[in-house]
Write an enzyme that holds these catalytic residues in place. Sequence first.
Site, short mmCIF file in Angstrom:
data_model
loop_
_atom_site.label_atom_id
_atom_site.label_comp_id
_atom_site.label_asym_id
_atom_site.label_seq_id
_atom_site.Cartn_x
_atom_site.Cartn_y
_atom_site.Cartn_z
N ASN A 93 1.04 2.85 -5.75
CA ASN A 93 1.75 3.04 -4.44
C ASN A 93 3.26 2.54 -4.41
O ASN A 93 4.01 2.80 -3.55
CB ASN A 93 0.90 2.32 -3.21
CG ASN A 93 -0.08 3.12 -2.71
OD1 ASN A 93 -1.09 2.37 -2.35
ND2 ASN A 93 -0.05 4.35 -2.70
N ASP B 80 -7.23 5.98 4.13
CA ASP B 80 -6.25 7.20 4.12
C ASP B 80 -5.96 7.84 5.26
O ASP B 80 -6.65 7.71 6.37
CB ASP B 80 -6.69 8.06 2.99
CG ASP B 80 -5.43 8.95 2.33
OD1 ASP B 80 -4.43 8.61 2.88
OD2 ASP B 80 -5.92 10.19 1.84
C1 FPP Z 1 -2.99 5.44 2.83
O1 FPP Z 1 -2.37 6.18 4.01
C2 FPP Z 1 -2.75 4.20 3.13
C3 FPP Z 1 -2.32 3.29 2.37
C4 FPP Z 1 -1.69 3.53 1.08
C5 FPP Z 1 -2.25 1.81 2.69
C6 FPP Z 1 -3.42 1.15 3.31
C7 FPP Z 1 -2.94 0.07 4.19
C8 FPP Z 1 -3.04 -0.31 5.37
C9 FPP Z 1 -4.34 0.09 6.07
C10 FPP Z 1 -2.49 -1.29 5.87
C11 FPP Z 1 -2.33 -2.91 5.01
C12 FPP Z 1 -3.57 -3.23 5.04
C13 FPP Z 1 -4.10 -4.46 5.24
C14 FPP Z 1 -5.41 -5.06 4.64
C15 FPP Z 1 -3.64 -5.35 6.16
P1 FPP Z 1 -1.32 7.26 3.51
O2 FPP Z 1 0.20 6.51 4.06
O3 FPP Z 1 -1.51 7.62 2.09
O4 FPP Z 1 -1.36 8.30 4.72
P2 FPP Z 1 -1.19 9.91 4.53
O5 FPP Z 1 -2.15 10.34 3.45
O6 FPP Z 1 -1.48 10.49 5.81
O7 FPP Z 1 0.29 10.02 4.06
#
Ligand code: FPP
Length: 228
Positions: free
Chosen positions: A63, A15
């Site tokens: 998501n 996250d």
């Molecule tokens: C949460 O951060 C993260 C995600 C919803 C996606 C995780 C994905 C990756 C790390 C990239 C793709 C993965 C691979 C395996 C290539 P957020 O967007 O909710 O962050 P925030 O809470 O700061 O808004």
Amino acid sequence: MENLRVPSHGGIIMDGNGRWATQRGKDRSKGHAEGSKNVEKIATHAFKLGVKTLTLYAFSSENWSRPQTEVNELMRLLKVYLKKFAKKFATKKARLVVSGDRKGLSSELVEVIEQCEKMSEDCVEYTLNIALNYGGRQEIVRAVNTLIEKGEEITVDGISSNLYTAPFGEPDLIIRTGGEYRLSNFLLFQGAYSELYFTDVLWPDFSESQFDLAIENYSRRQRRFGGV
Ligand code: FPP
């Protein structure tokens, strides 16, 4: 890092990508791109320490409710990086598997996933398990439905052995980056006795030494599994 007890199966809720980008005046998608780069570094380090399976939460069943441009960018990154990981990790005796509902994914992405799993299927020393279009509740419902279809009794063991993660055992440690203290539908059934580790560090900044801190912390835990 002596006398460390290393989890056999670790899970990470990655996250903080969006905030990492926003703090730098960049588009949220830039955070996901940076977060994607971090996956290879942390997985390589985890396997080096002796973690056998690493399950990473890349995209939850929920998501899809994000803005379409962000969803598209995440799907694009997944296509690019899954291929990269499968090639790279095959040389490190690690296979790539994907857990989650493939019905909701584009046919191109499903094709990439199938190619990656095939390409690395003989590399059985370590497993990089990407949870994609994954939800813990949905996984439990799916396992129960599989038991019903097979005409088998609904038991804890029955459900366990029909989860995506059945071949890897239950996660010993679940890490969440980004400062929130919840599981967000990640590994709900198999995580019943997992140790939980939360850090404020945002996923793109989560380094090998941050991972070491989590392992050191886990090493000091006494796991009782409901006993004394
Ligand atoms: C949460 O951060 C993260 C995600 C919803 C996606 C995780 C994905 C990756 C790390 C990239 C793709 C993965 C691979 C395996 C290539 P957020 O967007 O909710 O962050 P925030 O809470 O700061 O808004």
